[in-house]
Each structure stands twice: as C-alpha cells, then as structure tokens.
Design a protein around this motif. Structure first.
Motif, mmCIF file in Angstrom:
data_model
loop_
_atom_site.group_PDB
_atom_site.id
_atom_site.type_symbol
_atom_site.label_atom_id
_atom_site.label_comp_id
_atom_site.label_asym_id
_atom_site.label_seq_id
_atom_site.Cartn_x
_atom_site.Cartn_y
_atom_site.Cartn_z
ATOM 1 N N TYR A 7 0.412 -6.815 5.906
ATOM 2 C CA TYR A 7 0.343 -7.068 4.688
ATOM 3 C C TYR A 7 0.578 -5.664 3.820
ATOM 4 O O TYR A 7 -0.155 -4.800 4.114
ATOM 5 N N TYR A 8 1.279 -5.728 2.617
ATOM 6 C CA TYR A 8 1.464 -4.421 1.888
ATOM 7 C C TYR A 8 1.752 -4.791 0.529
ATOM 8 O O TYR A 8 2.032 -5.850 0.123
ATOM 9 N N ASP A 9 1.950 -3.716 -0.210
ATOM 10 C CA ASP A 9 2.347 -4.089 -1.758
ATOM 11 C C ASP A 9 3.768 -3.447 -2.082
ATOM 12 O O ASP A 9 4.116 -2.303 -1.328
ATOM 13 N N GLU A 15 2.109 -8.180 -3.920
ATOM 14 C CA GLU A 15 1.527 -8.453 -2.610
ATOM 15 C C GLU A 15 2.950 -8.807 -1.672
ATOM 16 O O GLU A 15 3.599 -10.063 -2.135
ATOM 17 N N THR A 101 9.252 -1.673 1.694
ATOM 18 C CA THR A 101 9.402 -2.109 3.056
ATOM 19 C C THR A 101 9.806 -0.915 4.089
ATOM 20 O O THR A 101 9.384 -0.585 5.172
ATOM 21 N N ILE A 104 6.936 1.547 4.477
ATOM 22 C CA ILE A 104 5.640 0.900 5.441
ATOM 23 C C ILE A 104 6.162 1.055 6.997
ATOM 24 O O ILE A 104 5.532 1.399 7.918
#
Length: 296
Positions: A7-9, A15, A101, A104
C-alpha cells in the motif's frame, strides 16, 4: 513465487495498492512494473501468467491498481474520499501513479526497472516516460526497457466509438455539460467498449488529447516522434483478432518496424490473440521473457 501486498500513495496523495511477485530464491535487481488498461485491475490472469514466467527466471513483477481501475470506485486522497475509476480519470494524472510506483520499487531494492503497459496503460507508460525526459528526471537511469501491449490510437478509437453510435450523440452531450460546468456528468454511451464516461474524461480522449495522441497509425507519413524518443529497448505486441486497431496487425507491425528508429526493438503480433490475449497469455509471457535475453 512469493506475493507481497504493498500500500502506498501516488505523488499527489491518492492511495494505491499493488502486488509484488518475487522469485522464491535469488532475488535480483530486475523487475517489471505493469500498468493495466481502461477499467481493468491488477488481478488479471494475464499478469499472473507473466509473473510466473518472469519470477521463475529471476525477474520480479509488480502489478498495481492505478486510479483508473474499474469503472467507478471510492478512493482516498490525503484523508479525503473522492470518486475515481475509468469514468472519471484524467489519463495524464497517471504520471503521479507511475512515478510513485517506480520510487516505491526502487526503495524495495530494485535498480533495473522495465515499464510495461497494456492498452491505455501503454499510453500512460509512454506519456510518463516522456514526462520524465522533459523533467530530466534521475529516475530515467533506472528504466531499462519499455514494454507496450496493444498500444491503441486513443483518438481514433474514441472517434470510431461515437461515429458508430446511432442512438446517442456523446460529443454533443459532453460539450453541453462542459458549457454548464457539469464536467462530472456521467454519459451512458450505450457501447460495450466504454459504457459509462464523464463528460470531462470523454473530452480528454476525444478533443483535448494532444499529450496522449502519439499512436497515429493511419496518419500518412506520421513520424512517431514520441515513440522515437524512447532510447531504451522497446517491446511491442498486438493481437490480430478483435484488436483495437483499424489496420491489420501484420501491416501495423511492418509500419512500426519501419518508422521506429531504435536498434533495440522487438515488435510483432501474436496469431489468434485478442486485445486481452485471452488464451494466448503463455505465448505472450514467453515472448516477453525472450525479449529479456537481449543485452540491456
């Protein structure tokens, strides 16, 4: 193959959620980031088959739900709820999703990133790559190849959608709603390809598309300037059955091979494959794996 939920922003706070597929052993620094197409999601059988093929060869695979997943869904942005999905998305905001993306994934220890997109996801991938070039972004050094599956001519597809619709004038409705400030009005297009769409989103594809209209396959002497800005190896595939292209796949492949200047390109089509590669996923996965055997 192991799967991890992440899960990431996005860069603008939306979100996001993704699935990281990794080899059972010998995790390396190589990974594919897969961006899905219009109304789709990160749970496709096609992604699972590609992930199994790549991870069995030491390459990780990350697929995620970008802000365009599904038709309509509720999302959070810095604590505030809003509606997103294919009906409402601004395709250019995909930049925020893809950049976050990439970051991360780098934070996870991957250095060699291959950006893959299917259909509208391919459009988003090319758009984001070129924005990184414009911004002279240091993330470019981590991008080792571009994989485009069924890249469509967005403008042509939208014009065909409305011209073949004899029961409703979608452009007229969208323009009327724009004039009265109702850009989120949802139009029932009465078509299977894009059944529901907001007036704002439709006009982005149909009229305000200069930033994403770079796949003009039927335009005479088109130079494919944006695709030719890709300086890393490029892989492109289409199907030849019910594909969203207006010329035969073999002619399109010949055209793109002639017009793309890259000396590290792998462009073709899969016999009998549809736009979604249903039933041909194993062949697609094998051809992507063969692409990775070249030296990056």
């Amino acid at each position: 193959m192991k799967i991890e939920k992440i899960y990431y922003d996005a860069e603008d706070g939306v979100e996001l959620f993704g699935l990281l597929h990794t080899p059972d052993e010998n995790k390396g620094e190589e990974i594919v980031i897969s961006t899905h197409g219009m109304g789709s999601n990160c749970f496709k059988k096609r992604d699972d088959i590609i992930a199994k093929k790549l991870t069995s060869n030491g390459i990780a695979y990350f697929t995620y739900n970008n802000r365009g997943y599904g038709l309509v869904n509720s999302a959070n942005k810095r604590g505030e709820k809003f509606l997103q999905g294919t009906v409402f998305e601004d395709v250019q905001e995909s930049y925020y999703d893809i950049v976050a993306t990439i970051k991360i994934i780098i934070a996870k220890g991957y250095k060699n990133i291959h950006l893959q997109g299917h259909s509208l996801g391919a459009t988003k991938t090319v758009y984001t790559y070129n924005k990184l070039i414009e911004n002279d972004d240091e993330l470019l050094k981590n991008i080792k190849s571009i994989i485009l599956l069924s890249l469509v001519d967005v403008s042509e597809v939208m014009h065909f959608l409305v011209s073949s619709n004899k029961t409703i004038n979608v452009p007229e409705i969208a323009l009327q709603k724009e004039q009265i400030g109702d850009s989120d009005y949802i139009i029932d297009t009465q078509t299977p390809f894009l059944p529901l769409v907001s007036s704002k989103t439709f006009l982005k594809y149909y009229r305000d598309n200069s930033q994403i209209d770079f796949a003009k396959y039927t335009t005479d002497n088109y130079d494919f300037k944006i695709l030719n800005s890709i300086k890393v190896p490029i892989f492109m595939r289409w199907g030849n059955v019910n594909e969203l292209i207006s010329i035969p796949a073999d002619k399109l492949v010949k055209l793109i091979n002639e017009r793309l200047q890259s000396n590290k390109k792998n462009i073709g089509y899969i016999e009998g494959a549809t736009h979604n590669y249903t039933g041909k996923e194993d062949i697609l996965a094998e051809e992507i794996m063969n692409f990775f055997k070249i030296k990056f």
